[in-house]
Design a protein around this motif. Structure first.
Motif, PDB file in Angstrom:
ATOM      1  N   LEU A  60       0.828  -1.202   0.000  1.00  0.00           N
ATOM      2  CA  LEU A  60       0.000   0.000   0.000  1.00  0.00           C
ATOM      3  C   LEU A  60       0.866   1.257   0.000  1.00  0.00           C
ATOM      4  O   LEU A  60       0.592   2.213  -0.729  1.00  0.00           O
ATOM      5  CB  LEU A  60      -0.917  -0.015   1.219  1.00  0.00           C
ATOM      6  CG  LEU A  60      -1.960   1.075   1.239  1.00  0.00           C
ATOM      7  CD1 LEU A  60      -3.286   0.513   1.679  1.00  0.00           C
ATOM      8  CD2 LEU A  60      -1.550   2.206   2.133  1.00  0.00           C
ATOM      9  N   GLY A  61       1.915   1.251   0.801  1.00  0.00           N
ATOM     10  CA  GLY A  61       2.824   2.396   0.843  1.00  0.00           C
ATOM     11  C   GLY A  61       3.489   2.664  -0.495  1.00  0.00           C
ATOM     12  O   GLY A  61       3.627   3.824  -0.907  1.00  0.00           O
ATOM     13  N   GLU A  62       3.899   1.620  -1.182  1.00  0.00           N
ATOM     14  CA  GLU A  62       4.514   1.790  -2.507  1.00  0.00           C
ATOM     15  C   GLU A  62       3.521   2.361  -3.509  1.00  0.00           C
ATOM     16  O   GLU A  62       3.851   3.254  -4.290  1.00  0.00           O
ATOM     17  CB  GLU A  62       5.077   0.462  -3.020  1.00  0.00           C
ATOM     18  CG  GLU A  62       6.314  -0.018  -2.308  1.00  0.00           C
ATOM     19  CD  GLU A  62       7.500   0.920  -2.458  1.00  0.00           C
ATOM     20  OE1 GLU A  62       7.584   1.648  -3.477  1.00  0.00           O
ATOM     21  OE2 GLU A  62       8.341   0.928  -1.548  1.00  0.00           O
ATOM     22  N   LEU A  63       2.294   1.842  -3.503  1.00  0.00           N
ATOM     23  CA  LEU A  63       1.302   2.320  -4.465  1.00  0.00           C
ATOM     24  C   LEU A  63       0.908   3.772  -4.195  1.00  0.00           C
ATOM     25  O   LEU A  63       0.741   4.556  -5.132  1.00  0.00           O
ATOM     26  CB  LEU A  63       0.070   1.415  -4.463  1.00  0.00           C
ATOM     27  CG  LEU A  63       0.294  -0.033  -4.935  1.00  0.00           C
ATOM     28  CD1 LEU A  63      -1.024  -0.792  -4.960  1.00  0.00           C
ATOM     29  CD2 LEU A  63       0.991  -0.093  -6.278  1.00  0.00           C
ATOM     30  N   THR A  64       0.761   4.149  -2.924  1.00  0.00           N
ATOM     31  CA  THR A  64       0.401   5.542  -2.629  1.00  0.00           C
ATOM     32  C   THR A  64       1.569   6.481  -2.918  1.00  0.00           C
ATOM     33  O   THR A  64       1.364   7.578  -3.438  1.00  0.00           O
ATOM     34  CB  THR A  64      -0.091   5.712  -1.184  1.00  0.00           C
ATOM     35  OG1 THR A  64       0.906   5.256  -0.270  1.00  0.00           O
ATOM     36  CG2 THR A  64      -1.398   4.970  -0.954  1.00  0.00           C
ATOM     37  N   ALA A  65       2.784   6.045  -2.620  1.00  0.00           N
ATOM     38  CA  ALA A  65       3.957   6.878  -2.934  1.00  0.00           C
ATOM     39  C   ALA A  65       4.089   7.074  -4.444  1.00  0.00           C
ATOM     40  O   ALA A  65       4.404   8.177  -4.914  1.00  0.00           O
ATOM     41  CB  ALA A  65       5.229   6.242  -2.361  1.00  0.00           C
ATOM     42  N   ASN A  66       3.824   6.025  -5.221  1.00  0.00           N
ATOM     43  CA  ASN A  66       3.880   6.145  -6.679  1.00  0.00           C
ATOM     44  C   ASN A  66       2.801   7.083  -7.203  1.00  0.00           C
ATOM     45  O   ASN A  66       3.027   7.825  -8.160  1.00  0.00           O
ATOM     46  CB  ASN A  66       3.746   4.778  -7.345  1.00  0.00           C
ATOM     47  CG  ASN A  66       5.024   3.976  -7.275  1.00  0.00           C
ATOM     48  OD1 ASN A  66       6.078   4.490  -6.900  1.00  0.00           O
ATOM     49  ND2 ASN A  66       4.934   2.711  -7.614  1.00  0.00           N
ATOM     50  N   ALA A  67       1.615   7.055  -6.588  1.00  0.00           N
ATOM     51  CA  ALA A  67       0.543   7.962  -7.009  1.00  0.00           C
ATOM     52  C   ALA A  67       0.962   9.418  -6.811  1.00  0.00           C
ATOM     53  O   ALA A  67       0.666  10.277  -7.635  1.00  0.00           O
ATOM     54  CB  ALA A  67      -0.740   7.673  -6.232  1.00  0.00           C
ATOM     55  N   VAL A  68       1.684   9.668  -5.728  1.00  0.00           N
ATOM     56  CA  VAL A  68       2.159  11.031  -5.455  1.00  0.00           C
ATOM     57  C   VAL A  68       3.308  11.394  -6.387  1.00  0.00           C
ATOM     58  O   VAL A  68       3.335  12.473  -6.969  1.00  0.00           O
ATOM     59  CB  VAL A  68       2.585  11.161  -3.972  1.00  0.00           C
ATOM     60  CG1 VAL A  68       3.313  12.461  -3.724  1.00  0.00           C
ATOM     61  CG2 VAL A  68       1.365  11.041  -3.074  1.00  0.00           C
ATOM     62  N   ARG A  69       4.245  10.476  -6.561  1.00  0.00           N
ATOM     63  CA  ARG A  69       5.442  10.786  -7.355  1.00  0.00           C
ATOM     64  C   ARG A  69       5.172  10.811  -8.859  1.00  0.00           C
ATOM     65  O   ARG A  69       5.655  11.683  -9.570  1.00  0.00           O
ATOM     66  CB  ARG A  69       6.528   9.768  -7.054  1.00  0.00           C
ATOM     67  CG  ARG A  69       7.817  10.091  -7.751  1.00  0.00           C
ATOM     68  CD  ARG A  69       8.934   9.259  -7.262  1.00  0.00           C
ATOM     69  NE  ARG A  69      10.180   9.734  -7.856  1.00  0.00           N
ATOM     70  CZ  ARG A  69      11.306   9.117  -7.743  1.00  0.00           C
ATOM     71  NH1 ARG A  69      11.386   8.016  -7.045  1.00  0.00           N
ATOM     72  NH2 ARG A  69      12.379   9.597  -8.318  1.00  0.00           N
TER      73      ARG A  69
END
Length: 162
Positions: A66-75
């Motif tokens: 979940l952290g990777e997917l949300t960080a990718n959405a931001v980046r």
């Protein structure tokens, strides 16, 4: 972030073998690192209340995905003034958590799961989706049907507590 607070869909109790309940959590977050951290924290808390306790392997693995997917959405999916949307759905009989992160940027899409490039030995980027691929049972993405953007999703399987 919107001012709406998440509302539990069902009562919290440990997930047990043979349980046929499902739970859903969804919320919009600002497309900032702070929004991604908040999404991860709220989802981690929700998983704990659903019976996937903090400190267990399944909880840590799902929180990492979940952290990777949300960080990718931001980046990679950030559009100024637009939020990203998180949907977390647990299906107890299948012992599956589905994570969906939707952003509003269409032109920056991840590679298909079967075409993930290997990061270079000196590179500091490009490992997030490899972690997602290693920890999730399945993952992928699709363009939104209504409006611009994409949804990146992953499904993680966890063991029921007895």
């Amino acid at each position: 972030m919107t001012n709406q607070l998440p509302t539990p869909v069902s009562a919290s109790r440990p997930v047990r073998a043979g349980d046929d309940s499902s739970h859903t959590f969804e919320m919009r977050f600002t497309s900032t690192p702070r929004g991604a951290r908040l999404a991860r924290r709220l989802a981690a808390h929700r998983m704990d209340t659903w019976g996937i306790p903090y400190g267990t392997g399944p909880h840590e693995e799902i929180a990492l995905v979940l952290g990777e997917l949300t960080a990718n959405a931001v980046r990679h999916g950030h559009v100024p003034g637009r939020d990203f949307h998180l949907l977390l759905r647990m299906t107890a009989p299948a012992r599956t958590i589905r994570i969906e992160v939707t952003d509003t940027r269409t032109e920056r899409t991840p590679p298909r799961p079967e075409a993930l490039p290997a990061p270079g030995p000196e590179g500091t980027d490009g490992r997030g989706l490899l972690l997602v691929a290693a920890l999730a049972a399945r993952w992928g993405w699709h363009l939104r049907s209504a409006g611009p953007g994409k949804t990146v999703w992953a499904e993680c399987v966890f063991a029921a507590h007895r």
